[in-house]
Motif scaffolding. Sequence first.
Motif, PDB file in Angstrom:
ATOM      1  N   ALA A   1       3.339  46.323  45.010  1.00  0.00           N
ATOM      2  CA  ALA A   1       2.519  45.876  46.139  1.00  0.00           C
ATOM      3  C   ALA A   1       1.550  44.784  45.693  1.00  0.00           C
ATOM      4  CB  ALA A   1       1.754  47.055  46.735  1.00  0.00           C
ATOM      5  N   GLY A   2       1.508  43.720  46.474  1.00  0.00           N
ATOM      6  CA  GLY A   2       0.598  42.615  46.187  1.00  0.00           C
ATOM      7  C   GLY A   2       1.166  41.589  45.237  1.00  0.00           C
ATOM      8  N   GLU A   3       2.289  41.847  44.617  1.00  0.00           N
ATOM      9  CA  GLU A   3       2.896  40.904  43.680  1.00  0.00           C
ATOM     10  C   GLU A   3       3.726  39.856  44.422  1.00  0.00           C
ATOM     11  OE1 GLU A   3       2.741  40.564  40.230  1.00  0.00           O
ATOM     12  OE2 GLU A   3       1.045  41.942  40.450  1.00  0.00           O
ATOM     13  N   THR A   4       3.806  38.659  43.839  1.00  0.00           N
ATOM     14  CA  THR A   4       4.601  37.574  44.398  1.00  0.00           C
ATOM     15  C   THR A   4       5.764  37.279  43.470  1.00  0.00           C
ATOM     16  OG1 THR A   4       2.698  36.589  45.525  1.00  0.00           O
ATOM     17  CG2 THR A   4       4.584  35.156  45.140  1.00  0.00           C
ATOM     18  N   TYR A   5       6.953  37.091  44.057  1.00  0.00           N
ATOM     19  CA  TYR A   5       8.172  36.923  43.264  1.00  0.00           C
ATOM     20  C   TYR A   5       8.877  35.612  43.621  1.00  0.00           C
ATOM     21  CZ  TYR A   5       7.418  41.895  42.458  1.00  0.00           C
ATOM     22  OH  TYR A   5       6.859  43.114  42.122  1.00  0.00           O
ATOM     23  N   GLU A   6       9.503  35.023  42.598  1.00  0.00           N
ATOM     24  CA  GLU A   6      10.384  33.883  42.801  1.00  0.00           C
ATOM     25  C   GLU A   6      11.816  34.401  42.784  1.00  0.00           C
ATOM     26  OE1 GLU A   6      10.293  29.785  40.579  1.00  0.00           O
ATOM     27  OE2 GLU A   6      11.789  31.066  39.573  1.00  0.00           O
ATOM     28  N   ILE A   7      12.519  34.209  43.897  1.00  0.00           N
ATOM     29  CA  ILE A   7      13.886  34.718  44.033  1.00  0.00           C
ATOM     30  C   ILE A   7      14.844  33.546  44.172  1.00  0.00           C
ATOM     31  CG2 ILE A   7      15.448  36.122  45.433  1.00  0.00           C
ATOM     32  CD1 ILE A   7      13.077  37.821  46.255  1.00  0.00           C
ATOM     33  N   ILE A   8      15.811  33.483  43.268  1.00  0.00           N
ATOM     34  CA  ILE A   8      16.832  32.444  43.279  1.00  0.00           C
ATOM     35  C   ILE A   8      18.196  33.126  43.284  1.00  0.00           C
ATOM     36  CG2 ILE A   8      17.839  30.466  42.067  1.00  0.00           C
ATOM     37  CD1 ILE A   8      15.097  30.092  40.703  1.00  0.00           C
TER      38      ILE A   8
ATOM     39  N   TYR B   1      22.746  27.643  47.509  1.00  0.00           N
ATOM     40  CA  TYR B   1      21.739  28.419  46.791  1.00  0.00           C
ATOM     41  C   TYR B   1      20.448  28.482  47.586  1.00  0.00           C
ATOM     42  CZ  TYR B   1      19.020  24.344  45.103  1.00  0.00           C
ATOM     43  OH  TYR B   1      18.227  23.223  45.019  1.00  0.00           O
ATOM     44  N   VAL B   2      19.674  29.539  47.313  1.00  0.00           N
ATOM     45  CA  VAL B   2      18.350  29.734  47.909  1.00  0.00           C
ATOM     46  C   VAL B   2      17.338  29.791  46.792  1.00  0.00           C
ATOM     47  CG1 VAL B   2      16.889  31.354  49.179  1.00  0.00           C
ATOM     48  CG2 VAL B   2      19.232  30.942  49.943  1.00  0.00           C
ATOM     49  N   LEU B   3      16.232  29.070  46.943  1.00  0.00           N
ATOM     50  CA  LEU B   3      15.114  29.124  46.002  1.00  0.00           C
ATOM     51  C   LEU B   3      13.875  29.467  46.817  1.00  0.00           C
ATOM     52  CD1 LEU B   3      14.272  26.480  43.236  1.00  0.00           C
ATOM     53  CD2 LEU B   3      12.583  27.959  44.305  1.00  0.00           C
ATOM     54  N   ALA B   4      13.541  30.753  46.835  1.00  0.00           N
ATOM     55  CA  ALA B   4      12.360  31.225  47.559  1.00  0.00           C
ATOM     56  C   ALA B   4      11.251  31.365  46.521  1.00  0.00           C
ATOM     57  CB  ALA B   4      12.643  32.547  48.244  1.00  0.00           C
ATOM     58  N   ALA B   5      10.325  30.417  46.517  1.00  0.00           N
ATOM     59  CA  ALA B   5       9.353  30.319  45.409  1.00  0.00           C
ATOM     60  C   ALA B   5       8.257  31.339  45.454  1.00  0.00           C
ATOM     61  CB  ALA B   5       8.748  28.913  45.399  1.00  0.00           C
ATOM     62  N   ALA B   6       7.939  31.872  46.641  1.00  0.00           N
ATOM     63  CA  ALA B   6       6.789  32.787  46.746  1.00  0.00           C
ATOM     64  C   ALA B   6       7.083  33.887  47.754  1.00  0.00           C
ATOM     65  CB  ALA B   6       5.517  32.027  47.127  1.00  0.00           C
ATOM     66  N   VAL B   7       7.666  34.961  47.274  1.00  0.00           N
ATOM     67  CA  VAL B   7       7.985  36.114  48.126  1.00  0.00           C
ATOM     68  C   VAL B   7       7.024  37.238  47.750  1.00  0.00           C
ATOM     69  CG1 VAL B   7       9.766  37.752  48.860  1.00  0.00           C
ATOM     70  CG2 VAL B   7      10.414  35.413  48.129  1.00  0.00           C
ATOM     71  N   THR B   8       6.168  37.603  48.694  1.00  0.00           N
ATOM     72  CA  THR B   8       5.132  38.593  48.424  1.00  0.00           C
ATOM     73  C   THR B   8       5.502  39.929  49.043  1.00  0.00           C
ATOM     74  OG1 THR B   8       3.427  36.884  48.393  1.00  0.00           O
ATOM     75  CG2 THR B   8       2.680  39.145  48.701  1.00  0.00           C
ATOM     76  N   PHE B   9       5.377  40.987  48.236  1.00  0.00           N
ATOM     77  CA  PHE B   9       5.582  42.346  48.743  1.00  0.00           C
ATOM     78  C   PHE B   9       4.228  42.923  49.109  1.00  0.00           C
ATOM     79  CE2 PHE B   9       5.977  46.993  47.629  1.00  0.00           C
ATOM     80  CZ  PHE B   9       6.598  47.340  48.823  1.00  0.00           C
ATOM     81  N   ALA B  10       4.026  43.125  50.417  1.00  0.00           N
ATOM     82  CA  ALA B  10       2.732  43.587  50.882  1.00  0.00           C
ATOM     83  C   ALA B  10       2.486  45.049  50.553  1.00  0.00           C
ATOM     84  CB  ALA B  10       2.622  43.362  52.395  1.00  0.00           C
TER      85      ALA B  10
END
Length: 394
Positions: free
Chosen positions: A358-365, A384-393
């Motif tokens: 919780a609260g962490e931000t992830y880069e998902i490729i 391809y997908v480059l999601a630079a800032a995926v946050t888990f609330a």
Amino acid sequence: MARKISLLVVVLIAVVSLSLILVACGGSNTSTTTAGTTTKAPTTTPNPAVTTTTPTTDPATPTGSTATPGNDTTPNSSVATTPKAPVTLTPVTYRGENEKWIEEVLFEEGQWVEPHEEYRLTAGKGNDGTEYEYMWYFSFKAEGGHFGTTADDHPTHPATPGIQLVTEPVALYIKDANDENADYEKYNITYWATASWYQIYCVADGFVPVDGTAYDVYLVFRTPADTELEDGTVIYNGSNYPDQYHYIWDLGEAWIYKAPQKSESKYLSQAQLDQIKGDSFWLLENEPTTVTADGSVQVKFKSDGNPFNNESDTKGVAFTLFGELYINGEEYKIEDGSYLPEQWYILNFKVKDFTPVAGETYEIIFTITSNDPTGTYCAYSSYYVLAAAVTFAG
């Protein structure tokens, strides 16, 4: 007796003199009648008698005026002879011939089509496989009723949305919105494609955008005419305003070009990223990517660049397989059977052995590859997908 007569004569003379003075002073405005003749009162107001010193100018005439004061029978000529200023119309000026054509032809003859989403400009590939550095994407609302669907027995396009029968693009007219002296530049359309009932993809020959610049943009095209057969039958070709100019324009609202984000990773070197994505097409996020507590990921991507053919009931993205996955630079696998494309712009999968904090931000490729050997549904062999800032609330 003689004295009385003399006195009477004096009185009569005084009475006559007094009558003359009263008439001269305007004391009577009635007609004076004599035997067989009638004299009317003057139609204009006479100049009044003056018993004191006479002014050097007529009171009704401004000092310095050259107008001649009127008399008993002539109106003051200064009022009647004052000339009026001529009425002149300010000519309309344009910044150039293209603006003139827009104002005098397009606005008069054309039909305005309301845009649905903000215009987008990205790299893309045409249906013939040609790749373009700048491909426009336009979409429009149903309001206005510009298009319908052809009949089921249409000879060439049965049950087809009307926009798909438009094959006559005119041009893109573009100007720098902040340059008050600039005319619109006319760019010929070298690639034109339509999809669904509201989507247009096109390429403006020679247009190179500048990051952060605001533009005023018109997309102009012409709708097809209805087809009339020899027997008088009219075939509806999908346009409710046939054979007319149409234009998509945001009513002067400036469109600002934003260069796409750079394809770079915070956790992988550029060489590593290039090795993973290769020549895959970048699917940009349309909404922020989400991750849930059990590691389920959902991506909603844009249709910029026309990456998939969505004309059939089964959308093009359904013809793909999941490839590689990296989260914060580490490689992961997904749960078997969890990769599920949805509609035409959603990707779902569940990461194996991954629990977000919780609260962490992830880069998902991650990558996906085409499973369409015919090339009908997928414009590219891989994506391809480059999601630079995926946050888990949490």
